[in-house]
Design a protein around this motif. Sequence first.
Motif, PDB file in Angstrom:
ATOM      1  N   VAL A 136       0.866  -1.186   0.193  1.00 10.02           N
ATOM      2  CA  VAL A 136       0.131  -0.002  -0.014  1.00 10.02           C
ATOM      3  C   VAL A 136       0.927   1.139  -0.026  1.00 10.02           C
ATOM      4  O   VAL A 136       0.219   2.364  -0.243  1.00 10.02           O
ATOM      5  N   MET A 137       2.126   1.239   0.150  1.00  9.76           N
ATOM      6  CA  MET A 137       2.898   2.454   0.261  1.00  9.76           C
ATOM      7  C   MET A 137       2.899   2.942  -1.170  1.00  9.76           C
ATOM      8  O   MET A 137       2.629   2.551  -2.188  1.00  9.76           O
ATOM      9  N   VAL A 138       3.256   4.526  -1.067  1.00  9.15           N
ATOM     10  CA  VAL A 138       3.271   5.152  -2.382  1.00  9.15           C
ATOM     11  C   VAL A 138       4.664   6.017  -2.352  1.00  9.15           C
ATOM     12  O   VAL A 138       5.193   6.044  -1.230  1.00  9.15           O
ATOM     13  N   ARG A 139       4.828   6.610  -3.322  1.00 10.15           N
ATOM     14  CA  ARG A 139       6.150   7.145  -3.601  1.00 10.15           C
ATOM     15  C   ARG A 139       6.081   8.447  -2.508  1.00 10.15           C
ATOM     16  O   ARG A 139       5.086   9.131  -2.602  1.00 10.15           O
ATOM     17  N   ALA A 140       7.345   8.573  -1.821  1.00 10.31           N
ATOM     18  CA  ALA A 140       7.377   9.873  -1.022  1.00 10.31           C
ATOM     19  C   ALA A 140       8.188  11.007  -1.790  1.00 10.31           C
ATOM     20  O   ALA A 140       9.066  10.907  -2.434  1.00 10.31           O
ATOM     21  N   THR A 141       7.660  12.192  -1.491  1.00 10.33           N
ATOM     22  CA  THR A 141       8.236  13.289  -2.139  1.00 10.33           C
ATOM     23  C   THR A 141       9.452  13.534  -0.911  1.00 10.33           C
ATOM     24  O   THR A 141       9.162  13.852   0.275  1.00 10.33           O
ATOM     25  N   THR A 142      10.806  13.821  -1.357  1.00  9.01           N
ATOM     26  CA  THR A 142      12.015  14.059  -0.583  1.00  9.01           C
ATOM     27  C   THR A 142      12.626  14.809  -1.115  1.00  9.01           C
ATOM     28  O   THR A 142      12.611  15.571  -2.219  1.00  9.01           O
ATOM     29  N   ILE A 143      13.569  15.396  -0.171  1.00  8.52           N
ATOM     30  CA  ILE A 143      14.641  16.243  -0.557  1.00  8.52           C
ATOM     31  C   ILE A 143      15.839  15.687  -0.024  1.00  8.52           C
ATOM     32  O   ILE A 143      16.127  15.358   1.054  1.00  8.52           O
ATOM     33  N   ASN A 144      16.967  15.800  -0.763  1.00  7.08           N
ATOM     34  CA  ASN A 144      18.229  15.278  -0.222  1.00  7.08           C
ATOM     35  C   ASN A 144      19.184  16.531   0.691  1.00  7.08           C
ATOM     36  O   ASN A 144      19.195  17.602   0.062  1.00  7.08           O
ATOM     37  N   ILE A 145      19.264  16.284   1.701  1.00  7.51           N
ATOM     38  CA  ILE A 145      20.005  17.111   2.681  1.00  7.51           C
ATOM     39  C   ILE A 145      21.280  17.761   2.316  1.00  7.51           C
ATOM     40  O   ILE A 145      21.651  18.865   2.786  1.00  7.51           O
ATOM     41  N   GLU A 146      21.938  16.889   1.371  1.00  4.28           N
ATOM     42  CA  GLU A 146      23.239  17.106   0.951  1.00  4.28           C
ATOM     43  C   GLU A 146      23.133  18.392  -0.188  1.00  4.28           C
ATOM     44  O   GLU A 146      24.255  18.918  -0.572  1.00  4.28           O
ATOM     45  N   LYS A 147      22.116  18.240  -0.798  1.00  6.59           N
ATOM     46  CA  LYS A 147      21.754  19.245  -1.996  1.00  6.59           C
ATOM     47  C   LYS A 147      20.724  20.203  -1.947  1.00  6.59           C
ATOM     48  O   LYS A 147      20.720  21.174  -2.625  1.00  6.59           O
ATOM     49  N   GLY A 148      20.082  20.258  -1.062  1.00 11.58           N
ATOM     50  CA  GLY A 148      18.806  21.383  -0.881  1.00 11.58           C
ATOM     51  C   GLY A 148      18.515  21.998   0.552  1.00 11.58           C
ATOM     52  O   GLY A 148      19.085  21.384   1.527  1.00 11.58           O
ATOM     53  N   GLY A 149      18.231  23.099   0.361  1.00 13.15           N
ATOM     54  CA  GLY A 149      17.641  23.747   1.536  1.00 13.15           C
ATOM     55  C   GLY A 149      16.290  24.251   1.543  1.00 13.15           C
ATOM     56  O   GLY A 149      15.328  23.535   0.979  1.00 13.15           O
ATOM     57  N   PRO A 150      15.921  25.233   2.605  1.00 11.13           N
ATOM     58  CA  PRO A 150      14.335  25.578   2.731  1.00 11.13           C
ATOM     59  C   PRO A 150      13.956  26.143   1.661  1.00 11.13           C
ATOM     60  O   PRO A 150      12.627  25.663   1.351  1.00 11.13           O
ATOM     61  N   ARG A 151      14.382  26.514   0.603  1.00  6.28           N
ATOM     62  CA  ARG A 151      13.735  27.233  -0.787  1.00  6.28           C
ATOM     63  C   ARG A 151      13.381  26.192  -1.603  1.00  6.28           C
ATOM     64  O   ARG A 151      12.159  26.017  -2.077  1.00  6.28           O
ATOM     65  N   LEU A 152      14.400  25.076  -1.955  1.00 11.02           N
ATOM     66  CA  LEU A 152      14.004  23.875  -2.619  1.00 11.02           C
ATOM     67  C   LEU A 152      12.874  23.023  -1.851  1.00 11.02           C
ATOM     68  O   LEU A 152      11.954  22.543  -2.543  1.00 11.02           O
ATOM     69  N   ALA A 153      12.833  22.899  -0.602  1.00 13.26           N
ATOM     70  CA  ALA A 153      11.614  22.076   0.063  1.00 13.26           C
ATOM     71  C   ALA A 153      10.578  22.902  -0.150  1.00 13.26           C
ATOM     72  O   ALA A 153       9.403  22.173  -0.375  1.00 13.26           O
ATOM     73  N   ALA A 154      10.515  24.270   0.050  1.00 11.91           N
ATOM     74  CA  ALA A 154       9.230  25.032  -0.176  1.00 11.91           C
ATOM     75  C   ALA A 154       8.697  24.706  -1.559  1.00 11.91           C
ATOM     76  O   ALA A 154       7.540  24.659  -2.030  1.00 11.91           O
ATOM     77  N   ARG A 155       9.479  24.614  -2.710  1.00 11.31           N
ATOM     78  CA  ARG A 155       9.223  24.383  -4.034  1.00 11.31           C
ATOM     79  C   ARG A 155       8.706  23.014  -4.039  1.00 11.31           C
ATOM     80  O   ARG A 155       7.813  22.914  -4.814  1.00 11.31           O
TER      81      ARG A 155
END
Length: 376
Positions: free
Chosen positions: A256-275
């Motif tokens: 039942v799992m679905v794909r998670a929206t993720t952000i790589n801590i090594e490549k992204g910050g708050p602005r990419l997370a917001a996007r």
Amino acid sequence: MLKEGKSKADILEATDATIGVNQATFDVQDGEIFVIMGLSGSGKSTTIRMLNRLIEPTSGQVLIDGEDVMQMDKQHLRDVRRKKMSMVFQSFALLPNHTILQNAAFGLEIQGVDRDAREKAAMASLELVGLHGYAEQYPDQLSGGMQQRVGLARALANDPEILLMDEAFSALDPLNRKDMQDELLDLQENMHKTIIFISHDLNEALRIGDRIMIMKDGEIVQIGTPEEILSQPADDYVERFIEDVDRSRVYTAGNVMVRATTINIEKGGPRLAARRMRENEISSVYVVDNSRHLLGIVDAKDVRHAIADNKTDLRPLINADVPTTHIDTPLSDLMDAVSSTPIPFAVVDDQNRLQGIIIRGAVLGALSGNEVNTNV
């Protein structure tokens, strides 16, 4: 008459003969629990008895490691029955005037194994099925569940490659039956036997089977994994079979799992997370490292504040308190927690790498019979 297209009912009416099994072709893989099931008269018990020729097939082949059982002479067949495959019966079939140890050793005794060797092997098999301390008792001193354990110990004593189990647990009360199912699954983790298990109970089949073969009127209707049987029934007959099944005990987190929206801590910050959150219309995003190890989750509100304060580091915003589960966890073990947690469960592997997330809608869809992930 079969070749002429006559049905089982036609042949019975014309000849008084019953077609037990009709054109059944299937394979059983090494080390799997293969369950054959169907209603009374479906041909399942006839099928398993043809594998060791307790019932002689009228045509066809039974191949074990490429060797045709049908072509074996009596001595060769006897050796195969004694050393390569063992059978566990519904009725226990214990000898009442023999002790538990003697019953467990009986198969080895008729093979001519000397007393010390057969009793050593029998004691080991009794230990294996949890009957330590009962060796000198007699069958009528044991409960039904314990007697069935003796039958299983006897089958295991000669260390066969193949176990044939003909409705082995159906004579037990529900509690003992569940205990024996658990026992079999625990034993299989260590034994890795090839087990062919006959059952008329779909819940039992779904619980213990790696694959299931459903029969009707002597013919094979469908072969598949438990998830395939539930999610892709072959016809109306199978659909009726599964309509009352508790899917929460069969489906797992991986289904039942679905794909998670993720952000790589090594490549992204708050602005990419917001996007990412804007693009996917969500209010939080999961944070992983380069190897997809789960670090936690960040919330939209915290991200907005960080952007307003001109922050570039996402680490202080991570909430590491994320509920997690394994891909093989049954839904029945997760239902209460999934329904009450404000954060979707993260599905991780043994190295804590993120595989997906569980949202309530996907769980409800699976339980209502909608499509699930079968390739996990």
